[in-house]
Design an enzyme around this catalytic site. Structure first.
Site, PDB file in Angstrom:
ATOM      1  N   ASP A   1      37.561  32.115  44.617  1.00  0.00           N
ATOM      2  CA  ASP A   1      38.902  31.980  45.181  1.00  0.00           C
ATOM      3  C   ASP A   1      38.969  31.154  46.445  1.00  0.00           C
ATOM      4  OD1 ASP A   1      40.401  33.554  43.452  1.00  0.00           O
ATOM      5  OD2 ASP A   1      39.918  35.418  44.511  1.00  0.00           O
TER       6      ASP A   1
HETATM    7  C1  GLC Z   1      37.362  38.650  44.464  1.00  0.00           C
HETATM    8  C2  GLC Z   1      38.461  38.426  43.458  1.00  0.00           C
HETATM    9  C3  GLC Z   1      37.927  37.701  42.239  1.00  0.00           C
HETATM   10  C4  GLC Z   1      37.184  36.449  42.630  1.00  0.00           C
HETATM   11  C5  GLC Z   1      36.095  36.773  43.645  1.00  0.00           C
HETATM   12  C6  GLC Z   1      35.393  35.534  44.150  1.00  0.00           C
HETATM   13  O1  GLC Z   1      36.458  39.587  43.972  1.00  0.00           O
HETATM   14  O2  GLC Z   1      39.028  39.646  43.045  1.00  0.00           O
HETATM   15  O3  GLC Z   1      38.980  37.384  41.379  1.00  0.00           O
HETATM   16  O4  GLC Z   1      36.641  35.867  41.484  1.00  0.00           O
HETATM   17  O5  GLC Z   1      36.675  37.440  44.750  1.00  0.00           O
HETATM   18  O6  GLC Z   1      36.186  34.733  44.959  1.00  0.00           O
END
Ligand code: GLC
Length: 811
Positions: A494
């Site tokens: 993210d």
């Molecule tokens: C958090 C989010 C997930 C994402 C991860 C890495 O766990 O819930 O959707 O893939 O972060 O950024």
């Protein structure tokens, strides 16, 4: 230092010291009604949605010793006043003679001894109902008679959880409490926001006559709230004020005189906290649960549910911590992530729009397919209903309203508002569901796409298969300068948010994996044309990835909008990323030489004793051109931390490469159960996976946070059961294809699959990691390693591993 131990025979973890480094929690109930209880009795409870229908006020950022949501006070009558204490330790913090918190399957039991009073409180949600039960046994373990009162207390929040925090006039002006007196001395204390008077009413009641009650926090604490939760002044009076609050900070406190307990004597107080449309509707079940035997029945039903749930897959390996996790705690955590996605935990607080994550829940369902395929299917259908007509998906949706949103991407106006990976995950989820159940008819079910007309009617619907096809086509057509998928706002990670035009190797590989699934599905559906088409798509992307993304010793992770590679030896920070190496193996894009090289580079550069880091070196300074990743100090979360969700993908990649020793080493080094005796470094619950552990660039290397709600649960369960132990559902039946440490003599698995119970014994006389020389089912040798599908019954499977001429299973 230890704070507790695993009681395997009871499937519990028992905390024996209440001063754990952070709160350790347990989940009760489901998203329909439930929440979590911390190990000192505090509870966050909601019905259907923590943002819009929250019941108790639990502010997890307050310090550990503070009252949160619910507690119980006991008081002993003394010659000059009362000795008041909480048998849950918090909030009075009295010295104890015994303290145990039993973290069980769907229940928490706190057992304590203070001042000669033993309390045993079992906290759970009666299945299928909107009520928390606290079944509390209070025993005099001293040698003298004592007069005891019991005062359980709940603090409410406005159901709109965010408004409770943002408007300190509106929230208290709108809430009301009312008492209902029953003829036998029982009372039901109601609480509701005025606007929900006729639709949603909270209640708190007990099985014991109530001599007085309080519904206003100010009166309960006393002295204009200079009385405290640790020492509520009202509890020094004989009775509470019987005030029905018409505003304010609403609580529910019920005074019970348990009278004199002789030495050895026990009283049983049962409280109920629930929600119903109105008290008339609630009363029959309230009365039902005042009967101890009915409470026992409800608890028994809960135990039966968990027996059934866990019985679908049980293992016996040479590793006790692996057995613990795979038999109890890991499937249990998968049940939790399936329910709560990333919505409500001690760390993810259930406010605002977050709701159910599209990518998160698509992965979560894959961890519960053996145990609850129908519930998984229902969630998959909800996910598909927030897919757009163009095949991409909304990032998240509210479980109550099903309103979807673009998530955090909305915070950056300058960047795209879709995530390039979301829609592809659901292909993996649907195919896994089909392999588990054989329910191919699901592909024909018609589900609307998200877009609506002005009458809220869907603009278009399509079969499940149509949804999957559109997901594939979206990515195929959404590519950048190298022909690789555009990043969108982000991919699985993210926090790497690059300028429009950047490309993602992760999404390329996820697309590759999704295509392998579509090829397999098409073949199984006898649709060779589609199988060929998807094979061609796969070959096309494979070629592009290998042409442009091999960096010499590993694969790069992104191309920025101007073509600069990220995750390359030429990068200043973030030179190598974990997912950049594991996923080309999962997608089938990496040929064996590159695959091995990439995994070896990962091992050399990213592996630590606490798990494999997500990337290295960490960015050291905020840079809006890189995005969220640079908001963290080096070694934290996505910026060079051990982001645990990524680790099982490396385990799976190692099994695909045949290295069971490494796969298991990576499994074991993140096993929380294996850290029980060095928990002061780790801090979180030793019975669940956390989302993140600080990496070795950080001074607090090894510190875990964000426990419970993480994709680590589903993927480590899949890695452990399907890839290391190798008991893997396929369209053609249950496959046995282990990849274990060569030192193992073997293992056993009992697995229910499509209504058949297989008792599988695997022997490893030659001490290999992989390879099968024979498979016998009910004494008869079979060809290959896919177990036959029977009509039912229990079948004995005997597998012998060993060196095979071509490394392939024979039989
Ligand atoms: C958090 C989010 C997930 C994402 C991860 C890495 O766990 O819930 O959707 O893939 O972060 O950024």
């Amino acid at each position: 230092m230890q704070y507790g131990y695993f009681d395997d025979s009871k499937q519990e973890y028992v905390i024996t010291n209440p001063k754990t480094p952070v709160k350790w929690i347990n989940y009760i109930g489901t998203l329909a009604f439930g929440g979590f209880v911390d190990h000192t009795g505090g509870a966050l409870i909601c019905r259907q949605d923590p943002a819009l229908n929250r019941i108790t006020k639990y502010i997890s950022q307050m310090s550990a010793s503070d009252f949160k949501g619910e507690t119980l006070y006991l008081r002993i009558k003394q010659p000059h006043g009362y000795k008041v204490f909480s048998p849950y330790f918090v909030p009075t913090l009295d010295p104890y003679d015994l303290y145990e918190c039993h973290v069980g399957l769907g229940y928490t039991r706190i057992v304590s001894e203070f001042y000669g009073i033993r309390t045993e409180a079992t906290i759970f949600v009666s299945m299928g109902e909107s009520r928390v039960i606290r079944d509390i046994k209070i025993t005099n373990v001293s040698n003298a008679p004592v007069e005891v009162d019991a005062i359980p207390v709940v603090e409410y929040t406005h159901p709109d959880a965010l408004k409770q925090l943002t408007n300190a006039d509106w929230a208290p002006q709108t809430v009301v409490s009312k008492v209902v007196n029953e003829p036998d001395g029982h009372k039901v204390l109601l609480q509701y926001p005025f606007m929900y008077r006729d639709t949603k009413v909270n209640y708190f009641t007990s099985n014991w006559p109530v001599s007085s009650f309080e519904s206003d926090r100010k009166k309960f604490l006393g002295d204009n709230e200079y009385g405290t939760w640790a020492n509520p002044l009202s509890l020094q009076q004989a009775e509470l004020s019987n005030w029905e609050a018409w505003r304010g900070d609403n609580i529910a406190a019920l005074m019970h005189h348990l009278d004199t307990l002789q030495p050895g004597e026990t009283r049983r107080l049962i409280t109920q906290l629930g929600q119903e449309e109105g008290v008339d509707r609630a009363l029959p079940r309230i009365q039902y649960f005042r009967d101890e035997r009915n409470v026992e029945r409800a608890f028994e039903k809960l135990a039966q549910f968990w027996d059934g749930y866990l019985s679908k897959l049980q293992v016996e390996t040479p590793d006790v911590n692996m057995n613990r996790m795979l038999n109890v705690h890991n499937p249990r955590q998968c049940h939790t992530t399936k329910n709560w996605s990333r919505y409500l935990s001690l760390y993810q607080l259930g406010y605002g729009a977050r709701g159910i994550g599209f990518r998160d829940s698509s992965q979560d369902v894959m961890g519960v397919l053996a145990q609850m395929p129908q519930e998984a299917k229902a969630l998959i259908k909800q996910l598909l209903s927030v897919q757009r007509r163009n095949g991409s998906a909304y990032h998240q949706f509210n479980p109550l309203t099903l309103v979807a949103s673009e998530g955090d991407s909305l915070e950056r106006e300058d960047l795209p508002h879709y995530y390039s990976d979301d829609h592809l995950w659901v292909i993996l989820a649907v195919c896994a569901y089909l392999k588990e159940t054989g329910d191919l008819a699901f592909l024909d079910e018609v589900i609307p796409y998200y877009e609506r007309d002005k009458h809220e009617q869907p603009l278009e619907s399509g079969s499940v298969l149509d949804h999957l096809r559109r997901a594939v086509e979206f990515t195929r057509n959404d590519v950048g300068a190298h022909g690789l998928p555009l990043l969108g706002f982000a991919d699985w990670n993210d926090t790497v948010n690059l300028r429009t035009g950047a490309e993602s190797l992760f999404t390329a590989n996820l697309y590759g994996k999704a295509l392998l699934e579509m090829m397999d599905l098409s073949r199984h559906r006898s649709d060779p044309a589609s199988a060929e088409k998807y094979a061609a798509y796969h070959a096309e992307m494979k070629e592009r990835v290998n042409q442009c993304a091999w960096d010499g010793e590993w694969y790069v992770r992104y191309f920025d909008w101007d073509g600069t590679p990220l995750g390359s030896h030429t990068s200043d920070k973030g030179q190598i990323y974990i997912n950049g190496q594991s996923w080309p193996v999962l997608s089938g894009f990496a040929e064996p030489l590159r695959a091995r090289r990439a995994l070896d580079s990962l091992r050399a550069r990213l592996n630590t004793r606490n798990g494999i880091k997500i990337s290295t070196p960490g960015f050291n300074g905020f840079d809006p051109k890189r995005g969220g990743i640079t908001t963290y100090p080096p070694g934290t979360k996505e910026n060079g931390g051990i982001f645990l969700h990524t680790n099982p993908w490396v385990m799976i990649a190692e099994t695909l490469m045949g290295d069971g020793d490494r796969a298991f080493e990576y499994y074991d080094q993140i096993n929380p159960a294996a850290r029980n005796d060095r928990i002061d470094e780790y801090e979180c619950e030793p019975y669940v996976y956390p989302q993140n552990i600080l990496g070795d660039e950080h001074p607090q290397f090894g510190l875990a946070r964000n426990s419970w709600l993480s994709g680590t649960a589903s993927w480590t369960y899949q890695a452990g059961t399907q890839y290391i132990l190798g008991i893997r559902p396929t369209f053609d039946g249950l496959m046995v294809d282990p990849c274990i440490p060569h030192a193992w003599d073997g293992f056993k698995v009992a697995r229910e699959f499509r209504g058949v119970v297989y008792h599988i014994t695997v022997e490893n006389p030659d001490h290999v990691c992989q390879g099968i020389t024979s498979v016998r089912v009910d004494g008869k040798v079979i060809k290959g390693n896919a177990l036959p599908i029977f009509d039912g019954g229990t079948h004995q499977v005997h597998v012998v591993m060993g060196n095979t001429p071509d490394g392939e299973p024979s039989g």
